[in-house]
Write a protein that holds these residues in place. Structure first.
Motif, PDB file in Angstrom:
ATOM      1  N   ALA A 113       0.823  -1.218   0.000  1.00 19.79           N
ATOM      2  CA  ALA A 113       0.000   0.000   0.000  1.00 19.79           C
ATOM      3  C   ALA A 113       0.852   1.260   0.000  1.00 19.79           C
ATOM      4  CB  ALA A 113      -0.928   0.017   1.210  1.00 19.79           C
ATOM      5  N   TRP A 114       1.924   1.256   0.758  1.00 20.89           N
ATOM      6  CA  TRP A 114       2.818   2.411   0.809  1.00 20.89           C
ATOM      7  C   TRP A 114       4.202   2.017   1.298  1.00 20.89           C
ATOM      8  CZ3 TRP A 114       4.713   3.440   5.644  1.00 20.89           C
ATOM      9  CH2 TRP A 114       3.915   3.171   6.765  1.00 20.89           C
ATOM     10  N   CYS A 115       5.171   2.866   0.965  1.00 20.92           N
ATOM     11  CA  CYS A 115       6.552   2.689   1.401  1.00 20.92           C
ATOM     12  C   CYS A 115       7.074   4.025   1.913  1.00 20.92           C
ATOM     13  CB  CYS A 115       7.437   2.218   0.244  1.00 20.92           C
ATOM     14  SG  CYS A 115       6.926   0.643  -0.484  1.00 20.92           S
ATOM     15  N   ALA A 116       7.965   3.971   2.878  1.00 15.57           N
ATOM     16  CA  ALA A 116       8.549   5.193   3.444  1.00 15.57           C
ATOM     17  C   ALA A 116       9.964   4.893   3.912  1.00 15.57           C
ATOM     18  CB  ALA A 116       7.701   5.706   4.603  1.00 15.57           C
ATOM     19  N   ARG A 117      10.693   5.928   4.239  1.00 13.55           N
ATOM     20  CA  ARG A 117      12.074   5.759   4.684  1.00 13.55           C
ATOM     21  C   ARG A 117      12.167   6.004   6.185  1.00 13.55           C
ATOM     22  NH1 ARG A 117      15.919   4.643   1.974  1.00 13.55           N
ATOM     23  NH2 ARG A 117      14.994   5.314   0.013  1.00 13.55           N
ATOM     24  N   GLN A 118      12.575   4.953   6.920  1.00 14.24           N
ATOM     25  CA  GLN A 118      12.767   5.113   8.358  1.00 14.24           C
ATOM     26  C   GLN A 118      14.235   5.278   8.721  1.00 14.24           C
ATOM     27  OE1 GLN A 118      11.396   1.836  10.737  1.00 14.24           O
ATOM     28  NE2 GLN A 118      13.053   0.483  10.130  1.00 14.24           N
ATOM     29  N   GLY A 119      15.142   4.742   7.919  1.00 12.60           N
ATOM     30  CA  GLY A 119      16.563   4.915   8.203  1.00 12.60           C
ATOM     31  C   GLY A 119      17.023   4.216   9.456  1.00 12.60           C
ATOM     32  N   GLY A 120      16.476   3.051   9.718  1.00 13.75           N
ATOM     33  CA  GLY A 120      16.865   2.307  10.909  1.00 13.75           C
ATOM     34  C   GLY A 120      16.491   0.850  10.784  1.00 13.75           C
ATOM     35  N   SER A 121      16.804   0.072  11.802  1.00 12.80           N
ATOM     36  CA  SER A 121      16.566  -1.368  11.764  1.00 12.80           C
ATOM     37  C   SER A 121      15.557  -1.836  12.800  1.00 12.80           C
ATOM     38  CB  SER A 121      17.882  -2.112  11.986  1.00 12.80           C
ATOM     39  OG  SER A 121      18.801  -1.780  10.981  1.00 12.80           O
ATOM     40  N   GLY A 122      14.946  -0.928  13.529  1.00 14.95           N
ATOM     41  CA  GLY A 122      13.978  -1.310  14.548  1.00 14.95           C
ATOM     42  C   GLY A 122      12.644  -1.718  13.953  1.00 14.95           C
ATOM     43  N   SER A 123      11.827  -2.324  14.772  1.00 17.40           N
ATOM     44  CA  SER A 123      10.494  -2.738  14.345  1.00 17.40           C
ATOM     45  C   SER A 123       9.500  -1.608  14.575  1.00 17.40           C
ATOM     46  CB  SER A 123      10.049  -3.971  15.131  1.00 17.40           C
ATOM     47  OG  SER A 123      10.946  -5.042  14.908  1.00 17.40           O
ATOM     48  N   PRO A 124       8.534  -1.440  13.673  1.00 19.14           N
ATOM     49  CA  PRO A 124       7.538  -0.388  13.844  1.00 19.14           C
ATOM     50  C   PRO A 124       6.483  -0.761  14.875  1.00 19.14           C
ATOM     51  CG  PRO A 124       7.056  -1.646  11.875  1.00 19.14           C
ATOM     52  CD  PRO A 124       8.356  -2.178  12.418  1.00 19.14           C
ATOM     53  N   ILE A 125       5.841   0.265  15.437  1.00 14.63           N
ATOM     54  CA  ILE A 125       4.659   0.081  16.280  1.00 14.63           C
ATOM     55  C   ILE A 125       3.567   0.990  15.725  1.00 14.63           C
ATOM     56  CG2 ILE A 125       6.001  -0.508  18.346  1.00 14.63           C
ATOM     57  CD1 ILE A 125       5.293   2.350  19.395  1.00 14.63           C
ATOM     58  N   VAL A 126       2.344   0.781  16.169  1.00 13.84           N
ATOM     59  CA  VAL A 126       1.214   1.575  15.659  1.00 13.84           C
ATOM     60  C   VAL A 126       0.371   2.057  16.833  1.00 13.84           C
ATOM     61  CG1 VAL A 126      -0.839   1.570  14.195  1.00 13.84           C
ATOM     62  CG2 VAL A 126       1.153   0.213  13.545  1.00 13.84           C
ATOM     63  N   THR A 127      -0.049   3.330  16.768  1.00 12.02           N
ATOM     64  CA  THR A 127      -0.999   3.862  17.740  1.00 12.02           C
ATOM     65  C   THR A 127      -2.253   4.314  17.002  1.00 12.02           C
ATOM     66  OG1 THR A 127      -0.108   6.122  17.587  1.00 12.02           O
ATOM     67  CG2 THR A 127       0.807   4.685  19.306  1.00 12.02           C
TER      68      THR A 127
END
Length: 199
Positions: A113-127
């Protein structure tokens, strides 16, 4: 489903309007997402390891998916977001954070659906504000700005870029993942714990 050498623990996801709607989502080191029926896992795989497995499967990443993913549902659909370079990103989007939307169809199907740049290796969370509304994907840019980043859960647009000049964190570890407690986002580094409040 064929063997994928393992990657992350499976995620239980409910997709309103899909048949079946109670799913297990598995992510492979081969960059493939697998959708399985929680009520009927179906036995041995019948596809080629990439397509035709479970209810649906598709290669959604150009690299191994090795960090934990997060799932969420908004008024626009059900998503699984992961730290991985997405395949088939929408025009003008790229990066190391990808959200896969699971269609409310029979059977359900995954698409990036979408892509973005986080610049890291951690896992995402959602609120969210109520379990569905105002979904924000949070991650830490450990390999870039060393800032907490927030992305719109439906579009991937960056809506928080780490705050002011004093909000950059130092001594961040490679696989740091933020957590949420009592309305605050906490990030642990090698030397401190940082707390962010939402306004």
């Amino acid at each position: 489903m064929t063997s994928t050498s393992g990657a992350r623990a499976p995620i239980l996801v409910d997709v309103p309007g899909a048949t079946p709607s109670a799913l297990v989502v598995a992510l492979g080191k081969n960059g493939v997402i697998y959708l399985l029926d929680r009520g009927n896992l179906g036995g041995f795989g019948k596809g080629d390891g990439t397509t035709g497995e479970g209810l649906a499967s598709a290669k959604v990443s150009s690299a191994a998916i090795i960090q934990a993913a997060a799932a969420y549902t908004t008024s626009q659909g059900t998503y699984v977001v992961m730290r991985s370079p997405g395949l088939g990103c929408p025009a003008g989007q790229s990066g190391d954070l990808a959200a896969v939307k699971i269609s409310a169809s029979n059977p359900p199907a995954p698409t990036v659906a979408w892509c973005a740049r986080q610049g890291g290796s951690g896992s995402p969370i959602v609120t969210t504000t109520d379990g569905h509304a105002d979904a924000v994907v949070w991650t830490l840019s450990t390999g870039g700005s060393t800032r907490l980043l927030g992305f719109d859960g439906d579009t991937g647009a960056q809506i928080f870029n780490g705050g002011g000049p004093g909000d950059a964190m130092t001594a961040t570890s490679k696989f740091v993942t933020p957590i949420v407690v009592s309305g605050r986002i906490f990030v642990a580094t090698d030397s401190a714990v940082h707390a962010f409040t939402m306004q």
